[in-house]
Design a protein around this motif. Structure first.
Motif, short mmCIF file in Angstrom:
data_model
loop_
_atom_site.label_atom_id
_atom_site.label_comp_id
_atom_site.label_asym_id
_atom_site.label_seq_id
_atom_site.Cartn_x
_atom_site.Cartn_y
_atom_site.Cartn_z
N VAL B 23 9.31 -9.71 -4.31
CA VAL B 23 8.85 -8.33 -4.10
C VAL B 23 9.50 -7.82 -2.83
N GLY B 48 4.80 -0.24 1.87
CA GLY B 48 5.34 -1.13 2.90
C GLY B 48 4.90 -0.81 4.31
N THR B 51 3.23 -3.87 5.98
CA THR B 51 4.27 -4.88 6.18
C THR B 51 5.09 -4.54 7.43
N GLU B 172 -4.28 2.34 9.65
CA GLU B 172 -5.39 3.15 9.15
C GLU B 172 -6.64 3.02 10.02
N1 ATP Z 1 1.66 -11.57 1.05
C1 ATP Z 1 2.27 -10.83 0.11
N2 ATP Z 1 2.85 -11.47 -0.91
C2 ATP Z 1 3.49 -10.77 -1.87
N3 ATP Z 1 3.58 -9.44 -1.87
C3 ATP Z 1 3.04 -8.75 -0.87
C4 ATP Z 1 2.33 -9.42 0.18
N4 ATP Z 1 1.88 -8.47 1.04
C5 ATP Z 1 2.28 -7.27 0.54
N5 ATP Z 1 2.96 -7.45 -0.59
C6 ATP Z 1 3.58 -6.39 -1.38
O1 ATP Z 1 4.43 -5.66 -0.53
C7 ATP Z 1 4.34 -4.29 -0.81
C8 ATP Z 1 3.96 -3.51 0.43
O2 ATP Z 1 2.66 -3.85 0.82
P1 ATP Z 1 1.94 -3.22 2.05
O3 ATP Z 1 0.71 -3.98 2.32
O4 ATP Z 1 2.94 -3.16 3.16
O5 ATP Z 1 1.63 -1.75 1.53
P2 ATP Z 1 0.92 -0.55 2.31
O6 ATP Z 1 1.91 0.52 2.40
O7 ATP Z 1 0.30 -1.03 3.54
O8 ATP Z 1 -0.23 -0.15 1.27
P3 ATP Z 1 -1.73 0.38 1.56
O9 ATP Z 1 -1.56 1.83 1.89
O10 ATP Z 1 -2.41 0.20 0.27
O11 ATP Z 1 -2.27 -0.40 2.65
C9 ATP Z 1 3.30 -4.15 -1.93
O12 ATP Z 1 4.00 -4.01 -3.15
C10 ATP Z 1 2.56 -5.44 -1.90
O13 ATP Z 1 2.15 -5.77 -3.20
#
Ligand code: ATP
Ligand code: MG
Lengths: 407, 254
Positions: B23, B48, B51, B172
């Motif tokens: 991913v 992301g 992340t 957030e």
């Molecule tokens: N530990 C992990 N293992 C595999 N995939 C992951 C992991 N953490 C996040 N992902 C994937 O990486 C992508 C980004 O995730 P992330 O948590 O950064 O999103 P986000 O923008 O913070 O979302 P939200 O607004 O819901 O918090 C997503 O598709 C998620 O499924």
């Protein structure tokens, strides 16, 4: 983090799950308690043996007729009539490294004084007995060579016998009857307490050897049951044993290859034997302690591993706000050590209690040694370090994000 | 700007699931944030944002590209140095709070100071100050499970602020707060940014929260798709000095 903060943290975590903590430290508690109690018992027994051996008299050598096997058990029936009065005379004449020699024959008798009567052991022996056994009279006098020569019917009572027959009255110049023969009481021996075999040494009556032969020995009047000798000093004790052995072997016409038909032991032998017993006991205690501490340590390791897994998120949070992996390691190590030291402290307490209860219930002497207690406590702490290290290192090696994401 | 950027990400990449189907959470993100900036990170769920925050908060490691914090290549830092950066330089507010259970609000807030070697007395003082700042002065002895979601979030914010970090990363931070508390927290952030020079990077889903910032970075499928001032049609939840006189509400920043 300072030690105080770490300790407080560890105590709080442990107190959250008291039942688990108790079960975890059980192994350590049992191990430490067993060691403390048994060392206390062992020390008590050691002290007893030392006291009793000392009570036999210094530089004492004991001559017993009959063969002995390696374990020191006396041989079969007929063999115990091998030393006679002539042997004793010969030893007295020929062995220069002994100062005194006292044959002693004994017999179970009823002794009567007025209305009172008491079953005891009569010992017929010479005045040298008092010197060799280092056993003097408290009250009155010992019997003399004159009494021996004149076959005087006098006796010296042991403390127990005096108390049984006369209570608090003065027994001196009172009359007692042994096998219907009246004896005049001339003295009371000092108290010796228990023998190494556990008998009451004060339950005895001493009469002149010549009178014993004449009145009590019957057909066995020339046989000697036991003889006590005193060496010049502690150093010549072995030489005395060797000389006496040579004299008796020659008189008994024993061939080179034949075993002794008597046995001669000195105090050094007996002390060595008791030390051997003590050493094997220490070894046994050591292995019990080792095994139970090992089991206890594994219990702590198991609990700590579970704890690390359960608290993975906590570890993640700590790492995220700036804990170094060493901080995590130390935190879990301290927890393990607090657990095991806690077990050690309870163990010391339980061990001390068991030793006391044993003392009260059985009368065995137990000696609680604070040094041993401190050592056991320290060892239990070391067990915590040793067995807590691996779980703590696992915690410390976690990655912050993995730990935070752990479900 | 000629200054060394606080955050300097170049082609930053994060691919999850080395074993199975990979991913791509971050796809060649290049982004610079300078000292004193107030940045809002927006984007759909899964784009992301978290992340990215975890990478610049040194909680996670990128699978590609480079990241410099204050000019230092973080790939070259030892684990202990990373811990020190997390402890001293960065205050992190997690999306899921991440408070220690069965530990009072006060002690949760003290935690970063504990690892900074601050004495017990000073720890308590600083933690009380931080909790009062987020409006939780009365609830310091409560355990997290005795607090509402919004209160827990404020404890988490207090913990991020307690060590006076130069960089505040908030994932957030107002997600669980009502509009009144949201405004309180945002005012606090603006104050920290304006009066204490703290650089703020804040993830949010709400337009009016994002509008408080000076710069909005939008993520989509792991890429930065927009980077600039907030759109004029978004109304800021609280005013900030950089809002133009025309669009900003008239009240003063506390
Ligand atoms: N530990 C992990 N293992 C595999 N995939 C992951 C992991 N953490 C996040 N992902 C994937 O990486 C992508 C980004 O995730 P992330 O948590 O950064 O999103 P986000 O923008 O913070 O979302 P939200 O607004 O819901 O918090 C997503 O598709 C998620 O499924
Ligand atoms: Mg997120």
């Amino acid at each position: 983090m300072n030690l105080f903060t770490l300790l407080r943290l560890a105590l709080r975590v442990i107190s959250r799950n008291k039942a688990r903590a108790m079960l975890t430290v059980l192994g350590i508690v049992i191990g430490v308690a067993a060691v403390i109690a048994m060392v206390a018992l062992g020390a008590g027994a050691q002290q007893n043996i030392a006291k009793q051996i000392a009570s036999l008299g210094s530089n004492l050598i004991i001559i017993i007729p009959g063969t002995t096997n390696i374990a020191g058990v006396r041989g079969g029936g007929g063999s115990s009539t091998t030393v006679d009065v002539d042997d004793i005379d010969a030893l007295r004449r020929e062995v220069k490294s002994i100062t005194h020699l006292a044959p002693a024959n004994r017999q179970q008798v009823q002794i009567v004084a007025g209305d009172a009567n008491w079953g005891t052991t009569v010992q017929g022996t010479t005045p040298a007995f008092y010197v060799v056994r280092d056993w003097r009279t408290d009250v009155g006098t010992e019997h003399s060579e004159l009494d021996e020569a004149a076959h005087n019917k006098v006796c010296v009572l042991g403390k127990t016998v005096a108390a049984q027959l006369f209570g608090t009255d003065d027994p001196i110049d009172q009359w007692v009857r042994i096998k219907k023969v009246p004896f005049r009481v001339i003295g009371v021996l000092s108290s010796k307490g228990q023998s190494p075999m556990g008998q009451d040494q004060d339950d005895t009556v001493v009469i002149p050897f010549s009178v014993f032969r004449q009145r009590l020995a019957g057909t066995q009047r020339d046989q000697i049951q036991v003889a006590y000798a005193a060496a010049l000093d502690a150093d010549s004790s072995q030489a005395a044993v060797d000389e006496m052995t040579a004299v008796l072997r020659q008189r008994h016409h024993l061939r080179e290859s034949a075993d002794d038909d008597f046995s001669i032991r000195n105090l050094a032998d007996m002390a060595a034997a008791s030390r051997e017993v003590a050493d094997s006991m220490t070894l046994l205690l050591g292995s019990i302690a080792g095994v139970s501490l090992l089991v206890g340590g594994i219990g702590i390791m198991n609990t700590m591993l579970v704890s690390v897994t359960e608290r993975t998120r906590e570890i993640g949070i700590r790492l995220a706000v700036g804990a170094k992996s060493r901080d995590i390691l130390v935190q879990f190590l301290v927890e393990a050590v607090v657990l095991s030291a806690f077990g050690g402290a309870i163990g010391v307490l339980v061990g001390w209690l068991v030793a006391r209860l044993l003392n009260d219930a059985t009368g065995w002497v137990t000696i609680f040694d604070p040094t041993v207690a401190a050592l056991a406590f320290l060892v239990s702490g070391a067990v915590g370090v040793f067995f807590g290290f691996w779980p703590a290192r696992r915690a410390a090696q976690l990655d912050p994000i993995d730990a935070l994401r752990y479900e | 700007m000629s200054q060394v950027p606080v955050i300097d990400a170049e082609n930053l990449q994060k691919v999850y699931g080395a074993g199975g189907t990979p991913v791509v959470a971050l796809d060649h993100v290049t982004l610079q944030v300078h000292q004193g900036e107030f940045v809002a990170v927006v984007g759909a769920s899964g784009s992301g944002k978290s992340t990215f925050m975890n990478l610049i908060g040194l909680l996670d490691r990128p699978t590609g590209g480079s990241l410099r914090l204050d000019g230092v290549d973080v790939a070259k830092l030892t684990p202990n140095q990373r811990a020190t950066v997390r402890n001293r330089k960065v205050g992190f507010v997690f999306q899921g709070f991440n408070l220690l259970r069965r530990t009072s609000a006060l002690e949760n807030v003290e935690l970063p100071l504990l690892y900074a070697g601050v004495s017990a007395h000073e720890r308590a003082e600083a933690a009380k100050r931080a909790l009062t700042q987020v409006g939780l002065g009365e609830r310091m002895g409560h355990m997290p499970n005795e607090l509402s979601g919004g209160q827990q979030q404020r404890v988490a914010i207090a913990r991020a602020l307690v060590n006076q970090p130069a960089l505040l990363l908030a994932d957030e931070p107002t997600g669980n707060l009502d509009s009144t508390t949201t405004r309180e927290i945002l005012k606090l952030f603006v104050d920290l940014n304006v009066n204490h020079g703290i650089t703020v990077v804040m993830v949010t889903h709400e337009n009016d929260v994002a509008a408080v910032s000076r710069r909005v970075v939008q993520f989509k499928d792991g890429r930065v798709v927009m980077d600039g001032p907030p759109p004029a049609e978004w109304t800021p939840a609280v005013p900030a000095p950089w809002h133009t006189a025309a669009s900003a509400p008239t009240s003063e920043v506390a």
